[in-house]
Every structure is written in structure tokens, then in C-alpha cells.
Design a protein around this motif. Structure first.
Motif, PDB file in Angstrom:
ATOM      1  N   SER A   7      -8.526  -3.240  12.454  1.00  0.00           N
ATOM      2  CA  SER A   7      -7.865  -2.511  11.599  1.00  0.00           C
ATOM      3  C   SER A   7      -8.155  -1.160  11.186  1.00  0.00           C
ATOM      4  O   SER A   7      -7.474  -0.208  10.958  1.00  0.00           O
ATOM      5  N   PHE A   8      -9.562  -0.785  11.740  1.00  0.00           N
ATOM      6  CA  PHE A   8     -10.018   0.287  11.174  1.00  0.00           C
ATOM      7  C   PHE A   8     -10.752   1.306  12.224  1.00  0.00           C
ATOM      8  O   PHE A   8     -10.925   2.544  11.723  1.00  0.00           O
ATOM      9  N   LEU A   9     -10.687   0.988  13.389  1.00  0.00           N
ATOM     10  CA  LEU A   9     -11.243   1.908  14.359  1.00  0.00           C
ATOM     11  C   LEU A   9     -10.294   2.963  14.694  1.00  0.00           C
ATOM     12  O   LEU A   9     -10.633   4.113  14.923  1.00  0.00           O
ATOM     13  N   LYS A 243     -11.582  -0.187   2.232  1.00  0.00           N
ATOM     14  CA  LYS A 243     -10.633   0.568   3.295  1.00  0.00           C
ATOM     15  C   LYS A 243     -10.299   0.027   4.378  1.00  0.00           C
ATOM     16  O   LYS A 243     -11.094  -0.483   5.299  1.00  0.00           O
ATOM     17  N   ALA A 244      -9.122  -0.673   4.875  1.00  0.00           N
ATOM     18  CA  ALA A 244      -8.720  -1.070   6.192  1.00  0.00           C
ATOM     19  C   ALA A 244      -9.019  -2.928   6.087  1.00  0.00           C
ATOM     20  O   ALA A 244      -9.180  -3.319   7.128  1.00  0.00           O
ATOM     21  N   VAL A 245      -9.881  -3.415   5.058  1.00  0.00           N
ATOM     22  CA  VAL A 245     -10.357  -4.594   5.247  1.00  0.00           C
ATOM     23  C   VAL A 245      -9.768  -5.491   4.238  1.00  0.00           C
ATOM     24  O   VAL A 245      -9.764  -5.052   2.859  1.00  0.00           O
ATOM     25  N   LEU A 246      -8.813  -6.138   4.609  1.00  0.00           N
ATOM     26  CA  LEU A 246      -8.160  -7.264   3.801  1.00  0.00           C
ATOM     27  C   LEU A 246      -8.928  -8.356   3.321  1.00  0.00           C
ATOM     28  O   LEU A 246      -9.800  -8.864   4.093  1.00  0.00           O
ATOM     29  N   ALA A 247      -8.701  -8.892   1.953  1.00  0.00           N
ATOM     30  CA  ALA A 247      -9.275 -10.218   1.472  1.00  0.00           C
ATOM     31  C   ALA A 247      -7.976 -10.937   0.835  1.00  0.00           C
ATOM     32  O   ALA A 247      -7.406 -10.472  -0.021  1.00  0.00           O
ATOM     33  N   CYS A 248      -8.025 -12.253   1.577  1.00  0.00           N
ATOM     34  CA  CYS A 248      -6.989 -13.277   0.993  1.00  0.00           C
ATOM     35  C   CYS A 248      -7.622 -14.031  -0.047  1.00  0.00           C
ATOM     36  O   CYS A 248      -8.575 -14.778  -0.057  1.00  0.00           O
ATOM     37  N   PHE A 316      -0.927  -1.113   8.686  1.00  0.00           N
ATOM     38  CA  PHE A 316      -1.924  -2.411   8.301  1.00  0.00           C
ATOM     39  C   PHE A 316      -1.627  -2.263   6.821  1.00  0.00           C
ATOM     40  O   PHE A 316      -2.200  -1.610   5.968  1.00  0.00           O
ATOM     41  N   ASP A 317      -1.115  -3.505   6.280  1.00  0.00           N
ATOM     42  CA  ASP A 317      -0.841  -3.605   4.857  1.00  0.00           C
ATOM     43  C   ASP A 317      -1.131  -5.114   4.536  1.00  0.00           C
ATOM     44  O   ASP A 317      -1.780  -5.727   5.341  1.00  0.00           O
ATOM     45  N   GLU A 318      -0.836  -5.559   3.259  1.00  0.00           N
ATOM     46  CA  GLU A 318      -0.960  -6.898   2.897  1.00  0.00           C
ATOM     47  C   GLU A 318      -0.208  -8.146   3.264  1.00  0.00           C
ATOM     48  O   GLU A 318      -0.864  -9.286   3.210  1.00  0.00           O
ATOM     49  N   GLN A 319       0.546  -7.737   4.120  1.00  0.00           N
ATOM     50  CA  GLN A 319       1.433  -8.706   4.664  1.00  0.00           C
ATOM     51  C   GLN A 319       0.996  -8.801   6.384  1.00  0.00           C
ATOM     52  O   GLN A 319       1.744  -9.891   7.062  1.00  0.00           O
ATOM     53  N   THR A 320      -0.021  -8.035   6.491  1.00  0.00           N
ATOM     54  CA  THR A 320      -0.355  -8.123   7.951  1.00  0.00           C
ATOM     55  C   THR A 320      -0.771  -9.563   8.613  1.00  0.00           C
ATOM     56  O   THR A 320      -0.403 -10.071   9.710  1.00  0.00           O
ATOM     57  N   PRO A 321      -1.566 -10.291   7.987  1.00  0.00           N
ATOM     58  CA  PRO A 321      -2.071 -11.478   8.455  1.00  0.00           C
ATOM     59  C   PRO A 321      -0.895 -12.516   8.635  1.00  0.00           C
ATOM     60  O   PRO A 321      -0.925 -13.265   9.848  1.00  0.00           O
ATOM     61  N   PRO A 322      -0.108 -12.960   7.825  1.00  0.00           N
ATOM     62  CA  PRO A 322       1.125 -13.841   8.239  1.00  0.00           C
ATOM     63  C   PRO A 322       2.009 -13.351   9.296  1.00  0.00           C
ATOM     64  O   PRO A 322       2.561 -13.858  10.170  1.00  0.00           O
ATOM     65  N   ILE A 463     -15.986   1.333   5.679  1.00  0.00           N
ATOM     66  CA  ILE A 463     -17.383   0.956   5.721  1.00  0.00           C
ATOM     67  C   ILE A 463     -17.909   0.551   7.147  1.00  0.00           C
ATOM     68  O   ILE A 463     -17.056  -0.145   7.818  1.00  0.00           O
ATOM     69  N   VAL A 464     -19.181   1.249   7.608  1.00  0.00           N
ATOM     70  CA  VAL A 464     -19.692   0.840   8.756  1.00  0.00           C
ATOM     71  C   VAL A 464     -21.158   0.706   8.503  1.00  0.00           C
ATOM     72  O   VAL A 464     -21.813   0.726   7.482  1.00  0.00           O
TER      73      VAL A 464
END
Length: 756
Positions: A7-9, A243-248, A316-322, A463-464
């Protein structure tokens, strides 16, 4: 499985310059790699049925000598010499050249070293059993688990992305349909289960048994990617945690985000795919109607018509995983509360079955990357609270009752969340339920960020890093005293940078080798107890992989009778060959005379036999999105070889504090060295020796492996020699001593070399 980087590279890649590629002189052959082959990116050691190599003895031949092992473009892989120790005061005459003077403090100990190794996935077993001949496969396992001294092997419960299909070991909660298996049987075919077919049902078992034969001290770690879809629900919502890291979050009041309609069902369809081309599912998913290699990362008029893989940062958004999972419930979802105990039973049953088949399990991780929620490949989604409940109330009780000797590790995810997630979860789970914390390397971005806090490198980027947090968590007494618990780097690989040009294998890339060594050095400095690479062996494309997620590996298949050993294999061996399990990291005092302190890189250990081992590097990071001129990147990621002194060798001394004996040498630019010396040799003679004493050539048994694979015989004695034109088969020959032993085929002409 490096999902966070997916997602973030691309974001990082947009603000830094990408450098790298092979340049410089051709690598020369050495005794460890006599058959060197040039590649597009560098050089590999090619093994045609046998490698025909001779590995250096891991200990000096005399209490007054030290071993220096060097890998560089000028010397080749692991060129070895034995030098005499010096005594008394050392006064550096020229302080204008770069230098570092190191003094070991063996009494100041840190973490115990558990070992080093790589994973045995379905893909690895497929390459060993179906792509390589039995002789070539046996030779590779000998190189890794006997000669290189690998002592860890990570294996998966159920399928992983490095399987050729989706599968579970049971779908019923009472495990009545339990079948220990691998990825060779398509849906609808008759399953071969271990209960009836033994190790033939899971080809990873046979591989692990061969590895155990080479190293009886092998530690096997079990990790799981996905529970059976029947154990999970798909009622959740996702939001950006950073940033670019989703939590469900699970929410049973919501309708399912998708129905479980499809999965990868036939391993035959998963062979011959291209990078980022997932294996076809049954029935086909929507994204299979287009070519993801064309649509990937581009703007299309109908974006919903072709969205896999959805890793471009702009989409890359909130609906990306499904959307990524697209009806494949192996790739996401939360375990149902009522299925936790059944899922814990999978672990207990798997460990029991492996033990019955002759493979004891040393430890488990509670879940592979529980915070990685992209839907790209097999995964269980967890919240922090869910992880606490899962481990404390279900997994730990099940394993403590059935397999109390098995170590339980938390996290198994990125170092960026060690302080924010791993440590609080460990505190809540309790000391009795956790033995260690595992972590992966991916947010180090090819080891550009390895020894700092978890933060964005420049404003507006993800974050890295988090490397310094390994030490902070290890030393935090709230989850266990240092020494009672451990930190383990459990997964690394190069070529994972989805969304950049640094994706897939780069066979022979010195840059990938150095990134691995750089990452190992700093994590070990920060109290990691060991280091486990991802796949030991892959095909020439970096697969097979159910998601088209091809990566680099220490070894790769060339053809049926040949495999190649990449630079990363030898860079890892600079540690694993000379630092056996049971060693301890020790304190080292340094006087750094380099332009920047960052250029004085070292890590030190004391082995069970009393040797001091110091690994030294002199290099920069040139793999991945490393910057030439960009704010916020560490010194070693700036491509320093641009002016004068930065490119010079570094002179060094390594002194044993206990008695004052020291070794001295220098390390070239873009090189790694391992120095091994005794720390308490006999009282030196009244005057220092004028030259290094004689030392025998390295030796290894020609028959079955010894009890300790790192302790081959040495000394002047008649023992069987390897077959060469100088030593005919079956001949007994005298091991010869030389004053200055450089274990290289170029310098050993006419000498009978002991080895396998």
C-alpha cells in the motif's frame, strides 16, 4: 508476506530516487563458490548436482590465530584467511584514514542467539521435489542446514501465498475431516492425508526431516495465514489507522462485505504465471476478465472493471480489502468467537502430527501479520483486543496443556508497531502465555531504515523503521525480564516492493545480499535472538505464488540439475556459519575514525566454545527506493560513494579485553567480514611472534554429517579427502598446514582439500 508495503511503497517511491544494479569487476571464484556465474545483476554460485565447494572452518586452528572471512566484489564469496594475533599496546599511526578499533567485553552479555534460517513453504517443497532432481535437492539442503549452519525453519499451517492453491486442514469445527496435506491436490480429487499416507501427504515434512538429518538441532516454527473460511465472518468495516495502513473492525450488525463464492482450487493453474498475475480462481473473479499487468497502477475509464491488485496509493481506500479478496474468504475476515477453540485445536493437532512424522515443533507464532489487512492473500484479520482474547483464552491454554514445551510468539508483523501493538498485547496476554515476540523486516524498506524510531521518513509519507524499538521491547520488564523472553526476526525477503521497479527476484544482486546483512546486523545489535529469511528456494521467477507475489530468495532453481545460490545466502552465512545457537551477543567498545559514526558497523558475539565473533560491514544501501538526495533518510541510504573518503576501505582492530590479544585488518568498500578469534589464549611468548603460526587447511567429513555441523575435524592427521585429481577416490591423505591459509581454490592447487 509483505502486505503493508503493497500500500505505501508507491508513495515512498514517488519522493525518492531509485538506484542500484550491478557494476564493478566480475566476482572471482573461491573455495566456497568455485563455480561462479555472471548474471544481469551480479553473480551467483551455480551448483550442478553438487556445489563442489569447501567451507571455512568456523574456529581458528590455533589459540594464537584469528579467522577473517570476506565477501566483496574483489574477493568473491567468503574468501578466508587465518592470521596471527598480536599482543601488547596498539598505537594507530595514521588517524587520517578511516578506521575503527573494537574492544570486546565478553563479560557484558546481552541476548542468547537462538539461530538463523529460512522458511520451508509449499513453494519451497514444490521446487525441491518437482523441479530439482533428488541429488540437487539433497545438495541444497546440505549447503543450507549443514554447511551454512541454518538452524531455523519456518513452516505454515494450512496454505500461504507461497502455495499453489487455497486449502485448509479441516473445515468442520470438531476436526472430523482433518487432513494434514499440502498444495498438490486440486479440489475434487482424492486427498492424500497423513493419517493414511504419512509424510507423502505433506512434502514439507520430508524436506524438514532431511534438514533435521543435516542439523539435528533444527528449530521448526509454525505460523498460520488463514483459518478455514467456515470459521470466519465477513462483517466488518475498515478505516485508515495511519498513512496507507488500514485497520478493520468486526461489526456483526453490518451485512457481510462479500460472500464466500470463490477460491484458488487447482494448483496446475498456478504454474507459469507472471509477476503480479494471481492464480485463477474457481469460479473466475471479476478481475480475471482483464489483464492486471496492463491495468495495474493505471487510470481506467471503468476502474471497477479491473482493480486487482489494488495497491496503487491513489486507489487504496477503505473498500480495498473486500475488493481485493473478491469473494475469496481465505483472504480476509475475522474468526468467529465460537470458532476460536476449534482454530486453537488446529495448532495442537498440527504439532502432534508433525511430531508423529518425526518433525518436532519448537515454536509457533499466534498469527502471521495480524495487522496486515489488504485482502491480497490468505489472512485472518485481528484487532488488538481480538489478539489478546485469541492468545490468552484459547491458543495458550490449548498449547500449554498439549505441548507445554512449544514456544508461543506474538505479533509476527512489522517493527513499526512493536511499541504501539506488540508490547501492550504482550502485557495483557500475560507472562505465562507468551515466550517471545516475532517481527518482520518489510517496513525497513530493503534495510534502508533499520535502527531508528517508527516514524515517517519525510512529512506526508507512511511510517517506516521501528528498528530501535526491538531493543526497547526486549528490555521492557513488564512482559518478562530480558533473557526470559526473546525477540525474533521471523520473515525477510528482497524484491517485495510492490508498486515499484524493485519487485521480484534479482539473481546475483550484491545489493540484495548487503541489505540482508545490514538488516541482520542492526536487529542483532538491537537484541534480536535470530533471523529467519522467507523462502529458502524458489523458481527462477520467484514463485510459485497464489497471488503472483514473486520475490527474491537465497537459492533458486536453474534447471532440473542446477540451482543457484544468491549473494543473500552467503551474506547470511557470515552470521549463521560462525555464530551457532547458544552464543550470546556481547558488548563491544568502539573508537570510530570514519567520516560518520554510521559507517562503523559491527555486531559481536561469544560462542559456546569461547570464541569472539565480530561481523563488520562497510557499505551503503543501493536496493529499493534508496535516495541519492532526499531529506529524512539515514546516512547509509544516500548513495555515499560519490566523493573521496566515503568510498575508502576501513582499517580495523578487534581486541579481546580479557588478555589484550588483538587482530587487525581492513575491510574494502562494499564488503562484509566475519572475524573469529579466541578471547582467552595461553599466555603469549615474551616477544610477539614475528609471523603468523602455521594453520591447517579447512576440513569437513566426507560421509555422514557430524553431530555438530559446524565442527569438522582439523589438525595434522590422515582422514578421507574429497575426490580431486590430486586425491583419488578412497585415498588417505595428510592434511597440510600453511603459514597463511587463504581458503581459495586459486591458492590450494596441489593440496588435498578436505571437504564434501
Amino acid at each position: 508476506s509483505p502486505a503493508p508495503m503493497a500500500s505505501f511503497l508507491p508513495i515512498i517511491a514517488g519522493v525518492v530516487s531509485q538506484t542500484g544494479g550491478f557494476s564493478g569487476p566480475s566476482w572471482p571464484p573461491t573455495a566456497v563458490c568455485p563455480n561462479l556465474v555472471a548474471t544481469e545483476y551480479g553473480a551467483v554460485c551455480e551448483c550442478d548436482g553438487t556445489c563442489g565447494n569447501v567451507w571455512p572452518d568456523p574456529t581458528p586452528s590455533s589459540p594464537r590465530t584469528a579467522i577473517v572471512v570476506t565477501t566483496s566484489e574483489a574477493t568473491g564469496f567468503m574468501e578466508t584467511e587465518e592470521i596471527g594475533l598480536e599482543y601488547g599496546a596498539f598505537v594507530r599511526q595514521d588517524t587520517t584514514v578511516p578506521y575503527m578499533d573494537l574492544t570486546a567485553s565478553p563479560a557484558q552479555t546481552h541476548q542468547e542467539i537462538k539461530g538463523f534460517g529460512a522458511s520451508i513453504t509449499d513453494a519451497v517443497a514444490y521446487c525441491l521435489r518437482e523441479l530439482l532432481s533428488p541429488a540437487a535437492a539433497e545438495e541444497l539442503l546440505k549447503q543450507a542446514f549443514q554447511h551454512a549452519g541454518f538452524s531455523f525453519a519456518r513452516v505454515h499451517l494450512g496454505s500461504t501465498d507461497f502455495s499453489r492453491m487455497n486449502y485448509a486442514l479441516a473445515h468442520e469445527r470438531d476436526l472430523s475431516d482433518w487432513c494434514l496435506r499440502d498444495d498438490r491436490t486440486a479440489d475434487g480429487e482424492v486427498l492424500k492425508c497423513a493419517a493414511e499416507y504419512g509424510e507423502e501427504a505433506d512434502y514439507k515434512v520430508g524436506v524438514l526431516k532431511e534438514a533435521l538429518a543435516r542439523n539435528p538441532e533444527l528449530k521448526v516454527i509454525v505460523s498460520a495465514w488463514s483459518a478455514p473460511p467456515e470459521y470466519k465472518h465477513q462483517q466488518y468495516s475498515c478505516a485508515f489507522e495511519s498513512k496507507a495502513v488500514l485497520a478493520c473492525e468486526p461489526d456483526l450488525s453490518l451485512p457481510p462485505v462479500m460472500n464466500c463464492t470463490t477460491h484458488v482450487a487447482d494448483p496446475a493453474d498456478c504454474v507459469g504465471r507472471e509477476q503480479q498475475e494471481p492464480c485463477p480462481t474457481d469460479p473466475p473473479t471479476q478481475w480475471e476478465q482483464c489483464d492486471p499487468r496492463v491495468c495495474y497502477g493505471c487510470d481506467v475509464e471503468e476502474p471497477d472493471a479491473c482493480f486487482y491488485p489494488n495497491i496503487n496509493s491513489l486507489k487504496f481506500d477503505e473498500q480495498t480489502p473486500p475488493r481485493n479478496a473478491a469473494g475469496n474468504c481465505y483472504n480476509g475476515g475475522f474468526i468467529r468467537d465460537e470458532a476460536y477453540d476449534a482454530w486453537a485445536s488446529h495448532y495442537a493437532r498440527f504439532i502432534a502430527d508433525y511430531a508423529t512424522l518425526g518433525v518436532p515443533v519448537w515454536g509457533v507464532t499466534a498469527q502471521n501479520e495480524p495487522g496486515t489487512q489488504t485482502g491480497l492473500w490468505q489472512s485472518n484479520f485481528f484487532t488488538d483486543e481480538g489478539q489478546v482474547e485469541w492468545v490468552k483464552d484459547h491458543l495458550a491454554p490449548a498449547l500449554r496443556a498439549a505441548h507445554p514445551q512449544v514456544k508461543i510468539m506474538l505479533h509476527d508483523d512489522q517493527p513499526t508497531t512493536l511499541l504501539s501493538k506488540a508490547l501492550p498485547i504482550a502485557q495483557q496476554v500475560g507472562r505465562d502465555a507468551v515466550d517471545g515476540i516475532a517481527f518482520h523486516w518489510y517496513t525497513g524498506v530493503e534495510a534502508v531504515y533499520v535502527n531508528g524510531p517508527a516514524k515517517p521518513p519525510v512529512p506526508g509519507t507512511p511510517i517506516v523503521n521501528g528498528g530501535e524499538d526491538v531493543k526497547k521491547v526486549y528490555e521492557d520488564p513488564s512482559w518478562g525480564k530480558p533473557g526470559e523472553k526473546f525477540m525474533l526476526m521471523s520473515e525477510s525477503c528482497s524484491g517485495y516492493s510492490l508498486g515499484t521497479t524493485w519487485v521480484g527476484p534479482r539473481h546475483g544482486a550484491h545489493d540484495y545480499g548487503y541489505s540482508t546483512a545490514h538488516d541482520m546486523l542492526w536487529h542483532l545489535r538491537n537484541r534480536a535472538a535470530g533471523y529467519v529469511y522467507w523462502n529458502l528456494l524458489l523458481d527462477h521467477k520467484g514463485g510459485p505464488n497464489v497471488a503472483g507475489n514473486f520475490v527474491d530468495s537465497p537459492a533458486f532453481v536453474i534447471d532440473e540439475n542446477k540451482f543457484g545460490l544468491n549473494p543473500s545466502f552467503f551474506y547470511m552465512s557470515h552470521f549463521s556459519r560462525f555464530v551457532p545457537p547458544g552464543s550470546t551477543a556481547i558488548e563491544m567498545q568502539v573508537q570510530c575514525g570514519a567520516k560518520q559514526d554510521a559507517y562503523c558497523q559491527y555486531v559481536s558475539f561469544r560462542t559456546p566454545t569461547g570464541q569472539v565473533v565480530v561481523v563488520i560491514t562497510n557499505d551503503d544501501i543501493r536496493a529499493g527506493p534508496a535516495a541519492v538526495v532526499t531529506a529524512g533518510l539515514p546516512a547509509l541510504a544516500r548513495g555515499q560513494c560519490t566523493s573521496g573518503r566515503d568510498c575508502e576501505p576501513i582499517e580495523w582492530t578487534v581486541r579481546c579485553q580479557a588478555d589484550g590479544a588483538y587482530a587487525k585488518g581492513r575491510i574494502a568498500w562494499r564488503a562484509i567480514q566475519t572475524v573469529v578469534m579466541p578471547c582467552a589464549p595461553p599466555t603469549p611468548p615474551s616477544s610477539p611472534p614475528s609471523e603468523a603460526p602455521s594453520a591447517p587447511a579447512p576440513s569437513q567429513p566426507a560421509t555422514s554429517p557430524p553431530a555438530s555441523p559446524l565442527s569438522p575435524p582439523r589438525g595434522d592427521s590422515k582422514i578421507p579427502c574429497m575426490v580431486t585429481e590430486d586425491c583419488p577416490e578412497g585415498e588417505e591423505c595428510l592434511q597440510q598446514a600453511r603459514r597463511r591459509v587463504l581458503f581459495s581454490s586459486r591458492r590450494m592447487q596441489g593440496v588435498c582439500v578436505i571437504g564434501v
